[in-house]
Design an enzyme around this catalytic site. Structure first.
Site, short mmCIF file in Angstrom:
data_model
loop_
_atom_site.label_atom_id
_atom_site.label_comp_id
_atom_site.label_asym_id
_atom_site.label_seq_id
_atom_site.Cartn_x
_atom_site.Cartn_y
_atom_site.Cartn_z
N LYS A 154 -27.41 -25.78 23.15
CA LYS A 154 -26.70 -26.53 24.19
C LYS A 154 -27.70 -26.81 25.30
CE LYS A 154 -24.60 -26.67 27.81
NZ LYS A 154 -24.96 -27.58 28.95
N GLY B 180 -31.56 -19.97 33.10
CA GLY B 180 -30.84 -20.65 34.18
C GLY B 180 -30.69 -19.73 35.37
N SER B 181 -29.64 -19.94 36.14
CA SER B 181 -29.50 -19.17 37.38
C SER B 181 -28.98 -17.76 37.11
CB SER B 181 -28.54 -19.88 38.33
OG SER B 181 -27.22 -19.79 37.83
N VAL C 214 -25.07 -17.70 36.84
CA VAL C 214 -24.52 -18.08 35.53
C VAL C 214 -24.88 -17.02 34.48
CG1 VAL C 214 -24.56 -19.82 33.69
CG2 VAL C 214 -24.54 -20.55 36.08
N GLY C 215 -26.07 -16.44 34.59
CA GLY C 215 -26.49 -15.40 33.64
C GLY C 215 -25.54 -14.20 33.66
N GLU D 159 -33.11 -15.27 30.97
CA GLU D 159 -34.27 -15.56 31.83
C GLU D 159 -33.71 -16.27 33.06
OE1 GLU D 159 -37.15 -14.52 31.54
OE2 GLU D 159 -37.17 -13.89 29.45
N CYS E 215 -38.68 -21.79 37.69
CA CYS E 215 -38.22 -20.42 38.00
C CYS E 215 -39.40 -19.60 38.48
CB CYS E 215 -37.53 -19.79 36.80
SG CYS E 215 -38.52 -19.78 35.33
N GLU F 38 -32.91 -17.83 45.98
CA GLU F 38 -33.60 -18.92 45.27
C GLU F 38 -33.03 -20.27 45.71
OE1 GLU F 38 -33.03 -19.33 40.93
OE2 GLU F 38 -35.21 -19.58 40.81
C1 UN1 Z 1 -39.48 -22.11 34.04
O1 UN1 Z 1 -39.59 -22.56 35.17
O2 UN1 Z 1 -38.33 -21.91 33.55
O3 UN1 Z 1 -45.19 -20.39 34.08
C2 UN1 Z 1 -40.61 -21.81 33.14
C3 UN1 Z 1 -44.83 -21.56 34.26
C4 UN1 Z 1 -44.39 -22.39 33.09
C5 UN1 Z 1 -43.02 -22.03 32.66
C6 UN1 Z 1 -41.96 -22.07 33.71
N1 UN1 Z 1 -45.32 -22.20 32.01
O4 UN1 Z 1 -44.83 -22.04 35.37
#
Ligand code: UN1
Length: 494
Positions: free
Chosen positions: A173, A226-227, A230-231, A248, A282, A383
């Protein structure tokens, strides 16, 4: 343009005939397409297809599964530029970055393919004579993969490719902000020879088709990026059916610059870490912790350099910073900037939407810097996911590290110093899954473990060899070749 769901290697519309529109964030008049707004019936059909495919796929030798993934990597490489253009149009980051995103998918494909010839297990001596003990990896079953839009190929590939090599089947998804990129990715896998049902795609909203996937009793595991909010929700929902869940989640990553650091290098690092991908990673640098001795000088240079960053359409070579993904996200950034001002931080750059010139028809926000931020302020702890950098002042390494650790997140961190003792202490004391010394907080490599501590995740690491701990179960086997009943030691104790 392929705007459909993928079920059993057939591109199909949702029987409900409902759709949602996907627009270019750099030019909101540019409609990319109408994608299926899938419901629980679509999810059900996709899960059924994945379940039906599982048996034959798990029995396909792992090196043969790896071969298909390697070919998919080859096809991604051939189409890299086309996919990068489609991706920039869909989610806005610059072409250099979207090419890098596809490259991360290619690297992951080749690494995962090679693992088809390893997937090492263990053997260990038995307590008893003429007996052998083994333990090996098996696939988990059907995985629901739910991902964000900011890395439309790289992040799905981190999950889907190792999952497939390990013998799982997948229902994917993708984010509703990057459905087209997801289909381009799947096209490569299909063309590489992936059998029907091994990978299925359902487009739609998280609350509806994402939730149906998490709740579905035919799904064994959920892998989500995601956030944190939501996780947590996914984790609670999935506990009803005791699915394995790999999360993650968010970050509030910081870069520390000590007074002995190469300041030019640290400046390049923070500009890239904070404003690359418009701060929408992230791993983005959302806090800068400066040693008090260099505080004023560094901030002046940072403002001068950040002022020159050019906002615009990511397909234009001169663009440094693309748009923000949605209007809703722009509003979230605006709320945080208001909050930062109310909390008493000083906004020295940006703090506003960009609506002029090349940015008139898109969702753009100016690179924004707050100084005199205190660790207690919400802009230092939460964040934001946009081009907003909070600068804090520290008087020692200990204070800087305590500030860095002072959030609920722990994904990526960075320290700039020339002092090896200081660097090593920071590496030891920083609470995060990834630490960079003299490099920015972004730029993780595909073959190394990726993930975070605290509320950034639930203990899993994607990337490299560790991702196979997510997507496999261990089966332990005892083979007795003595030809007689041998009782285990615990059963013969006097
Ligand atoms: C993400 O933002 O979900 O290390 C992953 C990094 C990238 C991956 C980011 N290789 O900035």
């Amino acid at each position: 343009m392929n705007t459909k769901n993928l079920i059993n290697n057939r591109w199909v519309d949702s029987p409900s005939a409902r759709t949602f529109e996907n627009r270019n964030p750099a030019d909101t008049d540019d409609v990319i397409g109408a994608f299926p707004k899938s419901d629980e019936n679509d999810v059900d059909a996709a899960v059924l297809a994945a379940r039906a495919a599982f048996n034959a796929w798990r029995l396909t030798p792992a090196p043969a599964r790896g071969e298909i993934i390697r070919r998919a990597g080859d096809l991604l490489a051939v189409r890299k530029d086309d996919i990068a253009h489609a991706m920039t149009r869909e989610m806005g980051k610059t072409l250099t970055e979207t090419r890098g995103d596809v490259q991360e998918g290619i690297d992951t494909a080749y690494y995962a393919a090679s693992e088809g010839r390893r997937l090492f297990g263990f053997n260990a001596p038995s307590e008893l004579p003429d007996k052998m003990n083994l333990s090996f990896r098996e696939p988990v079953g059907v995985w629901g993969v739910i991902t964000a839009w900011n890395f439309p190929i790289a992040v799905p590939s981190w999950k889907i490719l190792p999952a497939l090599v390990a013998g799982n089947t997948v229902v994917f998804k993708p984010s509703e902000e990057s459905p087209h990129s997801a289909n381009l990715f799947a096209e490569c896998l299909l063309e590489a020879g992936l059998p029907a049902g091994a990978l299925n795609i359902i487009h739609g909203k998280g609350e509806e088709c994402g939730a149906a996937l998490v709740a579905h009793p035919g799904v064994n595991g959920i892998a989500f990026t995601g956030s944190t909010e939501v996780g947590k929700h996914i984790s609670a929902m999935a506990s009803q059916t005791l699915k394995r869940v790999s999360l993650e989640l968010g970050g509030k990553n910081a870069q520390i610059v000590m007074d002995d650091a190469d300041r030019q290098l640290a400046l390049e690092g923070v500009l890239w870490g904070a404003f690359g991908t418009t701060g929408q990673r992230c791993t983005a640098t959302s806090r800068l912790i400066l040693h008090e001795k260099i505080y004023d000088e560094f901030i002046n240079k940072l403002i001068t350099r950040a002022t020159t960053l050019k906002l615009g359409d990511g397909t234009k070579p001169a663009t440094d910073v693309g748009p923000v993904i949605t209007e809703k996200q722009l509003e979230r950034i605006e709320r945080y900037v208001r909050l930062g001002k109310e909390e008493g931080a000083v906004c020295v750059l940006g703090g506003d939407r960009e609506t002029n010139g090349a940015c008139a028809r898109g969702w753009f926000y100016k690179p924004t810097i707050f100084i005199d931020v205190l660790p207690t302020m919400r802009i230092a702890r939460e964040e934001i996911f946009g081009p907003v950098l909070s600068v804090l002042r520290a008087s020692s390494l200990e204070e800087a590290v305590a500030m860095l650790n002072g959030t609920m997140y722990g994904l990526s961190a960075s320290i700039y110093t020339r002092d090896i003792n200081m660097a090593m202490k920071a590496v030891r004391e920083i609470e995060s899954g990834i630490v960079y010394v003299n490099g920015p907080t972004i730029g993780a490599e595909a073959h190394m473990p990726f993930g975070g501590v605290k509320q950034t995740g639930n203990g899993h690491r994607e990337g490299g060899w560790t991702v196979f701990d997510i997507f496999t179960e261990w089966k332990t086997v005892y083979i007795d070749y003595s030809g007689k009943l041998q009782k285990a030691q615990i059963d013969t104790e006097k």
